[in-house]
Design a protein around this motif. Structure first.
Motif, PDB file in Angstrom:
ATOM      1  N   ALA B 319       0.836  -1.207   0.000  1.00 55.10           N
ATOM      2  CA  ALA B 319       0.000   0.000   0.000  1.00 55.10           C
ATOM      3  C   ALA B 319       0.869   1.254   0.000  1.00 55.10           C
ATOM      4  O   ALA B 319       0.567   2.251  -0.668  1.00 55.10           O
ATOM      5  N   LEU B 320       1.973   1.194   0.715  1.00 58.03           N
ATOM      6  CA  LEU B 320       2.888   2.334   0.786  1.00 58.03           C
ATOM      7  C   LEU B 320       3.507   2.616  -0.592  1.00 58.03           C
ATOM      8  O   LEU B 320       3.619   3.774  -1.024  1.00 58.03           O
ATOM      9  N   ILE B 367      13.616  15.947  -0.659  1.00 55.42           N
ATOM     10  CA  ILE B 367      13.454  14.553  -0.254  1.00 55.42           C
ATOM     11  C   ILE B 367      12.070  14.410   0.360  1.00 55.42           C
ATOM     12  O   ILE B 367      11.707  15.162   1.268  1.00 55.42           O
ATOM     13  N   ILE B 368      11.306  13.475  -0.162  1.00 56.21           N
ATOM     14  CA  ILE B 368       9.981  13.212   0.402  1.00 56.21           C
ATOM     15  C   ILE B 368       9.999  11.822   1.016  1.00 56.21           C
ATOM     16  O   ILE B 368      10.254  10.835   0.316  1.00 56.21           O
ATOM     17  N   GLU B 369       9.776  11.750   2.309  1.00 59.31           N
ATOM     18  CA  GLU B 369       9.699  10.453   2.971  1.00 59.31           C
ATOM     19  C   GLU B 369       8.234  10.142   3.238  1.00 59.31           C
ATOM     20  O   GLU B 369       7.452  11.036   3.574  1.00 59.31           O
ATOM     21  N   VAL B 370       7.893   8.888   3.073  1.00 59.10           N
ATOM     22  CA  VAL B 370       6.505   8.493   3.317  1.00 59.10           C
ATOM     23  C   VAL B 370       6.501   7.264   4.209  1.00 59.10           C
ATOM     24  O   VAL B 370       7.032   6.211   3.832  1.00 59.10           O
ATOM     25  N   GLY B 371       5.932   7.411   5.374  1.00 60.67           N
ATOM     26  CA  GLY B 371       5.826   6.290   6.303  1.00 60.67           C
ATOM     27  C   GLY B 371       4.375   5.888   6.473  1.00 60.67           C
ATOM     28  O   GLY B 371       3.464   6.462   5.849  1.00 60.67           O
ATOM     29  N   GLY B 372       4.158   4.894   7.314  1.00 59.58           N
ATOM     30  CA  GLY B 372       2.808   4.372   7.546  1.00 59.58           C
ATOM     31  C   GLY B 372       1.855   5.468   8.022  1.00 59.58           C
ATOM     32  O   GLY B 372       0.704   5.543   7.569  1.00 59.58           O
ATOM     33  N   GLU B 376      -1.670   6.872   6.300  1.00 59.43           N
ATOM     34  CA  GLU B 376      -2.965   6.948   6.997  1.00 59.43           C
ATOM     35  C   GLU B 376      -3.571   8.341   6.926  1.00 59.43           C
ATOM     36  O   GLU B 376      -4.767   8.507   6.730  1.00 59.43           O
ATOM     37  N   GLN B 377      -2.695   9.339   7.091  1.00 63.09           N
ATOM     38  CA  GLN B 377      -3.195  10.715   7.171  1.00 63.09           C
ATOM     39  C   GLN B 377      -3.234  11.423   5.816  1.00 63.09           C
ATOM     40  O   GLN B 377      -3.583  12.597   5.739  1.00 63.09           O
TER      41      GLN B 377
END
Lengths: 513, 513
Positions: B319-320, B367-372, B376-377
């Protein structure tokens, strides 16, 4: 303009080699530089190369390669590590021995005897050994593989007999170098890049090439497999237009390219290399040129559409130029072959007919002339370079409205691109004999009355070693070579025309550049 | 991640020269090749060069030049025709003397004594003489002028002390060569190309350069006027970042470039040449690098935005990755700085923090970081490389919604571009002393406590000949040089700090690379 019934002084049918030189001059592609074996690539020739670079570079990057740049000079010792490789190139290497000039006894400049290099440097003929050095530093683990690199560079091979674009001491090319964890993935990549070359050559250069594997005797020095794309020139000779090599582990061994595999064991990498060069421009000339000069496929034409207003040097010119500028701007907004159309309005001084013929010789795909009457009628006069002559032996002009011209320009360019390819393919297929099943038949084919006989597809038993050498010698006596073993050939049956043994595969035999 | 408070082991303030080498390694730009004085330009460094090439090439073509390609080798005799020119280059030329290798007595390869060139060839250090030969063939009439050519090529100058990008034996550059009918139009073109360089350097490399004329003693060998753009590095030293030369008629005389003017008289052409090189990459490093590595201006960044999903190696990753792919595709549809945004989704294995720091060191602008939690948000975590640290000495992350991130990415990249330029300009202006009006003041300025003093703008009487040599020698004893006489300087008043004579113009004095 009917007085100019063909623009070149020499026709292809008269003397193909001389015609080739004439096209290069007439299309203003390149010229001898005065430096032995080196040419000057002039703006129109270099513009074609820039287009080729842009299109192929995109394909190479899409296949996951990064561009980089390696040194021009290679230490002699690098070559000593791979015996076959140095044997292949030692005879044609430019060697740098000094790093300074000084005035000699007679006042003329000489290499300064005090500035002799400790180890002479070779001007790169190809860069496997120096990429190998870097790969040995950059690769430690299986995680670093595959490593996929490419560079655009000049290389030097000291050729004794040179011919512009086809064989020059210095030439421009790209060379890809990759390292893989095993033979399977390296071989797969060798073929992937061969397919990149095939599709580039067919779709963008309209060359109609045949992709296949080179026989053992034609391999790149040090390679385990060499694959090529071969194009047929209008004189029936073959031009090797690009090669892709599976190098096995020999270069990895020479440069010590090792990695730790998933099980923690040290392994040798398997490497590949592949390249195409400015030689492709020679292939485009000999495939698409005609007795009026060059015809450039739209995908690689620096200018795809040229607009020539028939200026009179009086007050009426202003309106004509306005009309042409609007036309140019409208055409520039169109896309063809997935890019904006490259259109140029030529306002240089000169009479209309000579200006038109300059562009005909250069091979611009579409020439649009606009005169006073066109302006009045809202029309243009359109000449399609690939089908220059009409049924009445006069240039085949079309006179669409300006609006239609703009609307149809994309389709027209795409049609010219396809049409040049179809022509090349039809010519090639027409000139390949597939019914030759004896050595006598082969000999007869190439000694026939036809000046430009073409290629023969025959079956052979894939001889090796001494047996192969005999076949090669026999072919050489007929000035022939095996071009390649085509991918996707028809199944074999029967016997080898050279050895009489059961046939194993099909090969193309031809005279070649 | 606060444990990494600055990513490089050496800070600019500690040892600028060593820091420079560290950035090159940490950003993976280039490395020593093992071939004396030659470097390997690695993918990230070459990617920056490719971007520079594309942007400058467009400007050069817009100014009416055609690209072409001239031979790598130049016959010795070409250099003998222009005395000053050969004096300037003879000491650093790579000379090819043989065209074949052979096994020597001990089996090692040596240049084949049987294959010695009749006339040695020089590997081009610059191509005025060989372009001149062609111009003499191509130019007959005033109608052929101006002739405006450019080439992208490698050149070789055998440097004794080399430093990556700044001074290497081989380097990549473009060299423009033009011929004009008279001095006025040639001088005008010299300045036009200087302005092309200035605007390219300021607008795209964010270097904040000063354009001006070099003093007599710093002219290109054989030139009548040499103009330069000078950039200030963070250690206060100057870097000559590009030069444009008006060559007068001396090269035309040497190569016999003559034309028939409108009155039917034979005239010598007036020529210009101008070039920038991979040295510019050194300038970008020393202008924009910081204690965390490189910062690449967005206009020349091979990747402008990198997306790093915080993968966990479990089912939640899919999903990420989907979320990040959508983000990437949406960003790729945006334009910034008049081109599509170059965005890359980095799915390489590795832990998030080290991966982030790899990109920080490379200097990717965003830099774009994407976490869980971001997923969700519907958010992302965004790091701006040019302003890495927040007020609390922690990396300054922003957490916009994914939609806002896409909508704002163009503006963000453009702001980073402008911001890097503003920073360079402010630093330069802050480090230029304009109140020095005596030689003692000048001496004091450069022997002050400040480790990286900057530049001094002073007035001088434009001495020539012996008088100039005295000034040059005096400055040399302080390790200083005159950089240039800036265009658009304030008016002069008062006296020359060197000669005491009435001042004629302003100059910049600085230490330099």
């Amino acid at each position: 303009m009917s007085e100019i019934r063909h623009a070149l002084p020499i026709r292809r049918a008269d003397d193909f080699a001389q015609w080739y030189q004439e096209v290069i001059a007439a299309a203003d592609l390149a010229e001898e530089s005065g430096v032995r074996g080196c040419m000057v690539i002039k703006p129109w020739g270099y513009g074609i190369w820039e287009r080729m670079q842009a299109l192929l570079d995109r394909r190479i990057k899409d296949a996951g390669h990064d561009n980089c740049y390696f040194p021009l000079f290679i230490p002699l010792s690098n070559f000593e590590r791979e015996a076959e490789h140095v044997d292949g190139f030692a005879k044609e290497m430019a060697v740098v021995t000094h790093h300074r000039l000084v005035a000699g006894p007679d006042g003329k400049l000489i290499p300064d005897p005090e500035a002799k290099l400790e180890e002479p440097l070779v001007v790169r003929p190809t860069s496997e050994t120096i990429f190998g050095d870097a790969m040995s530093r950059w690769i430690q683990s299986w995680r670093d593989l595959p490593l996929k690199l490419n560079q655009w560079a000049n290389v030097v091979r000291w050729e004794m007999r040179t011919r512009m674009f086809l064989r020059t001491s210095e030439f421009l090319w790209q060379e890809g170098h990759t390292a893989h964890a095993d033979a399977e993935s390296a071989k797969e990549h060798t073929l992937r890049m061969l397919e990149v070359y095939r599709s580039f050559a067919d779709e963008q250069l309209a060359l109609a090439v045949i992709a296949g594997e080179k026989p053992e005797n034609e391999r790149f020095p040090g390679a385990e497999e060499t694959w090529s794309i071969e194009a047929m020139m209008q004189d029936g000779k073959a031009l090797q237009a690009g090669t892709s090599h599976y190098l096995g582990t020999s270069f990895a061994e020479a440069a010590n390219i090792r990695f730790q595999d998933k099980e923690g064991q040290q392994q040798l990498a398997h490497t590949t290399s592949w390249g195409v060069s400015t030689r492709l421009i020679g292939g485009v000339i000999m495939t698409h040129g005609d007795d009026d000069g060059l015809r450039v496929p739209p995908a690689i034409a620096p200018v795809q559409v040229v607009i020539l207003p028939m200026l009179r040097g009086n007050d009426s010119d202003a309106a004509l130029i306005d009309y042409c500028e609007e036309l140019r701007d409208a055409i520039a907004k169109q896309d063809a072959l997935r890019e904006p159309v490259r259109v140029q309005l030529d306002l240089k001084p000169g009479k209309p007919a000579p200006k038109r013929w300059t562009w005909v010789r250069k091979g611009v795909p579409v020439i649009i002339e606009v005169g006073g009457r066109d302006l009045e009628q809202g029309k243009v006069t359109l000449l399609r370079r690939d089908k220059l002559w009409g049924d009445d032996a006069k240039p085949a002009f079309a006179g669409p409205s300006r609006l239609d011209c703009v609307a149809e320009i994309s389709g027209l360019l795409e049609d010219i691109q396809a049409s040049l390819y179809d022509e090349a393919l039809a010519r090639r297929e027409n000139a390949i004999a597939r019914d030759v099943d004896t050595l006598e038949g082969l000999t007869a084919f190439f000694s026939s009355e036809k000046r430009y006989p073409g290629w023969v597809e025959v079956q052979w038993s894939k001889p090796t070693g001494e047996e192969l050498q005999q076949v090669v010698d026999k072919l050489k006596s007929l000035k022939l070579t095996v071009r390649n073993v085509p991918i996707n050939a028809a199944p074999v049956e029967g016997t080898c025309i050279f050895t009489g043994k059961p046939a194993v595969e099909r090969i193309y035999v031809a005279r070649a550049y």
